[in-house]
Design an enzyme around this catalytic site. Structure first.
Site, PDB file in Angstrom:
ATOM      1  N   ASP A 130       0.831  -1.207   0.000  1.00 44.12           N
ATOM      2  CA  ASP A 130       0.000   0.000   0.000  1.00 44.12           C
ATOM      3  C   ASP A 130       0.868   1.261   0.000  1.00 44.12           C
ATOM      4  O   ASP A 130       0.531   2.267  -0.634  1.00 44.12           O
ATOM      5  CB  ASP A 130      -0.943  -0.002   1.212  1.00 44.12           C
ATOM      6  N   HIS A 181      -5.273  -3.593   5.663  1.00 41.84           N
ATOM      7  CA  HIS A 181      -4.882  -3.899   4.282  1.00 41.84           C
ATOM      8  C   HIS A 181      -6.059  -4.476   3.508  1.00 41.84           C
ATOM      9  O   HIS A 181      -6.063  -5.638   3.121  1.00 41.84           O
ATOM     10  CB  HIS A 181      -3.682  -4.863   4.253  1.00 41.84           C
TER      11      HIS A 181
HETATM   12  P1  NAI Z   1      -0.459 -18.367  -5.514  1.00 40.89           P
HETATM   13  O1  NAI Z   1      -1.661 -19.235  -5.595  1.00 40.89           O
HETATM   14  O2  NAI Z   1       0.260 -18.042  -6.765  1.00 40.89           O
HETATM   15  O3  NAI Z   1       0.587 -18.991  -4.506  1.00 40.89           O
HETATM   16  C1  NAI Z   1       0.238 -19.457  -3.248  1.00 40.89           C
HETATM   17  C2  NAI Z   1       1.137 -20.597  -2.909  1.00 40.89           C
HETATM   18  O4  NAI Z   1       0.778 -21.048  -1.607  1.00 40.89           O
HETATM   19  C3  NAI Z   1       1.007 -21.811  -3.857  1.00 40.89           C
HETATM   20  O5  NAI Z   1       2.271 -22.184  -4.353  1.00 40.89           O
HETATM   21  C4  NAI Z   1       0.399 -22.882  -2.975  1.00 40.89           C
HETATM   22  O6  NAI Z   1       0.815 -24.197  -3.307  1.00 40.89           O
HETATM   23  C5  NAI Z   1       0.920 -22.449  -1.609  1.00 40.89           C
HETATM   24  N1  NAI Z   1       0.202 -23.065  -0.501  1.00 40.89           N
HETATM   25  C6  NAI Z   1      -1.111 -23.374  -0.395  1.00 40.89           C
HETATM   26  N2  NAI Z   1      -1.348 -23.979   0.781  1.00 40.89           N
HETATM   27  C7  NAI Z   1      -0.174 -24.036   1.440  1.00 40.89           C
HETATM   28  C8  NAI Z   1       0.235 -24.537   2.682  1.00 40.89           C
HETATM   29  N3  NAI Z   1      -0.626 -25.117   3.517  1.00 40.89           N
HETATM   30  N4  NAI Z   1       1.529 -24.430   3.027  1.00 40.89           N
HETATM   31  C9  NAI Z   1       2.420 -23.845   2.207  1.00 40.89           C
HETATM   32  N5  NAI Z   1       2.093 -23.351   1.007  1.00 40.89           N
HETATM   33  C10 NAI Z   1       0.822 -23.450   0.626  1.00 40.89           C
HETATM   34  O7  NAI Z   1      -0.916 -17.016  -4.753  1.00 40.89           O
HETATM   35  P2  NAI Z   1      -0.125 -15.630  -4.657  1.00 40.89           P
HETATM   36  O8  NAI Z   1      -0.519 -14.765  -5.783  1.00 40.89           O
HETATM   37  O9  NAI Z   1       1.302 -15.915  -4.427  1.00 40.89           O
HETATM   38  O10 NAI Z   1      -0.799 -15.001  -3.329  1.00 40.89           O
HETATM   39  C11 NAI Z   1      -0.597 -15.590  -2.068  1.00 40.89           C
HETATM   40  C12 NAI Z   1      -1.345 -14.834  -0.996  1.00 40.89           C
HETATM   41  O11 NAI Z   1      -0.869 -13.492  -0.868  1.00 40.89           O
HETATM   42  C13 NAI Z   1      -2.847 -14.699  -1.270  1.00 40.89           C
HETATM   43  O12 NAI Z   1      -3.552 -14.910  -0.083  1.00 40.89           O
HETATM   44  C14 NAI Z   1      -2.992 -13.248  -1.698  1.00 40.89           C
HETATM   45  O13 NAI Z   1      -4.279 -12.742  -1.459  1.00 40.89           O
HETATM   46  C15 NAI Z   1      -1.959 -12.588  -0.816  1.00 40.89           C
HETATM   47  N6  NAI Z   1      -1.545 -11.260  -1.252  1.00 40.89           N
HETATM   48  C16 NAI Z   1      -1.249 -10.359  -0.278  1.00 40.89           C
HETATM   49  C17 NAI Z   1      -0.872  -9.078  -0.590  1.00 40.89           C
HETATM   50  C18 NAI Z   1      -0.527  -8.122   0.495  1.00 40.89           C
HETATM   51  O14 NAI Z   1      -0.351  -6.929   0.186  1.00 40.89           O
HETATM   52  N7  NAI Z   1      -0.399  -8.518   1.748  1.00 40.89           N
HETATM   53  C19 NAI Z   1      -0.790  -8.620  -1.989  1.00 40.89           C
HETATM   54  C20 NAI Z   1      -1.075  -9.671  -2.946  1.00 40.89           C
HETATM   55  C21 NAI Z   1      -1.455 -10.929  -2.575  1.00 40.89           C
END
Ligand code: NAI
Length: 338
Positions: free
Chosen positions: A155, A184
């Site tokens: 942000d 957030h």
């Molecule tokens: P993605 O789906 O590309 O990657 C998520 C990964 O987590 C996958 O490789 C999956 O296998 C893994 N995963 C699922 N369950 C798991 C477990 N129990 N243990 C370990 N790994 C596990 O998703 P992406 O795009 O990387 O986003 C991840 C998270 O980050 C989402 O919740 C998203 O909303 C959040 N996010 C947060 C932001 C922030 O500003 N804080 C900004 C953008 C995304």
């Protein structure tokens, strides 16, 4: 020796975040955990000729807890971008049902294997997942609020970029370091353009442009979700933002006198300097994002005074944020306490 673990390392955020961490000379061991594809990511990164060694950890089944334990053991810093991202039309809160239990289980692993680590939560909804981690660590008797960080840095990154785009001839994004407070998601995100060097630029905007700029910071994530058209949310800018916070925490560990300040979504626990004062100014919320001074113990001080210096318009935004945050926080706490 500094060991950093990324949980969710094979994901859209996890991969570029791990790449950036791999390049940090302060890190000696980079440990990658995911439930899919992580051996490939680890093998790939391990060929990079930087300071750190790389290990990857993939559980053999749903019941296998040893891979997580192995990845976490001895970690100084754990970053969690594990879970599902948004698709068009979804709010961050819509992710709660899936991500809450993923984050809870990872927090349990941290409690058992790396109870002293700094823990950075990226998984959404951050407003609820951070309380989930706090409650899980409390349940295990290993909670230290100075070491828990909700990552809201994206942000700030967006707020810096978006104001500089308005003044592209006169400014660069790197000229700014806007404080973004609250939470957030959507209207809980409160950028404070009236403070610091952004004020003079912000004040020159029309009322309409000011509103549009604030709205863009609050809902900037939707631009990426829409452009990716079903393929997820921000990953590269998020990896940069998550890395930036991690880098500051590592820098503060060894900083000699230089003040390191970042905004983070933290637990306003009485044990942290300035937290009680902050809490009074945000209607007793237990969690809130504010600038904090980082040091050897993590969060050393909450810079609550910023709340006394905001404009009348920002006060209104804050009211809305506080109202929404309260429900988000309660939802996370209740998930563990139920
Ligand atoms: P993605 O789906 O590309 O990657 C998520 C990964 O987590 C996958 O490789 C999956 O296998 C893994 N995963 C699922 N369950 C798991 C477990 N129990 N243990 C370990 N790994 C596990 O998703 P992406 O795009 O990387 O986003 C991840 C998270 O980050 C989402 O919740 C998203 O909303 C959040 N996010 C947060 C932001 C922030 O500003 N804080 C900004 C953008 C995304």
């Amino acid at each position: 020796m500094v060991k950093v673990t990324v949980c969710g390392a094979a994901g859209g955020i996890g991969q570029p975040l791990s790449l950036l961490l791999k390049l940090n000379p302060k890190i000696d061991e980079l440990s990658l955990f995911d439930v899919v594809n992580v051996p490939g990511v680890g093998a790939d990164l391990s060929h990079i000729c930087s300071n750190s060694s790389t290990s990857s950890h993939l559980p053999s089944s749903r019941e296998d807890k040893s891979a997580l334990a192995e990845s976490l053991k001895g970690s100084d810093l754990v970053i969690i971008p594990a879970g599902v991202p948004r698709k068009p039309g979804m709010t961050r809160d819509d992710l709660f049902n899936i991500n809450a239990s993923i984050v809870r289980d990872l927090a349990q692993g941290i409690a058992e294997n790396a109870p002293k680590a700094f823990v950075l939560i990226i998984s959404n909804p951050v407003n609820s997942t951070v309380p989930i981690v706090a409650e899980t660590l409390k349940k295990n008797g290993v909670y230290n609020p100075q070491r828990l960080f909700g990552v809201t840095t994206l942000d700030i990154v967006r707020a810096n970029t978006f104001i500089s785009q308005k003044y592209a001839k006169e400014t660069k994004a790197t000229d700014f370091n806007i404080n973004v407070i609250g939470g957030h998601s959507g209207e809980t995100i409160v950028p404070l353009y009236s403070i610091g060097n952004s004020k003079s630029y912000y004040d020159k905007l029309s009322e309409e442009d000011k509103k549009a700029l604030i709205n863009r910071v609050q809902f900037g994530g939707d631009e990426v979700v829409k452009a990716k058209d079903g393929a997820g949310s921000a990953t590269l800018s998020m990896a940069y933002a998550g890395y930036k916070l991690a880098e500051s925490i590592l820098k503060a560990l060894t900083s000699k006198g230089e003040e390191v300040v970042e905004c983070t979504f933290l637990n306003l626990d009485d044990s942290i300097k300035g937290a009680a004062e902050a809490k009074k100014l945000v209607k007793n919320l237990d969690f809130f994002s504010l600038p904090v001074r980082l040091g050897a113990n993590g969060i050393e001080e909450v810079k609550y005074d910023i709340l006394n210096n905001i404009s009348a318009d920002e006060k209104k935004l804050l009211e809305v944020a506080i109202e929404q945050l309260s429900g988000n926080i309660d939802k996370g706490v209740a998930f563990i306490k139920k």
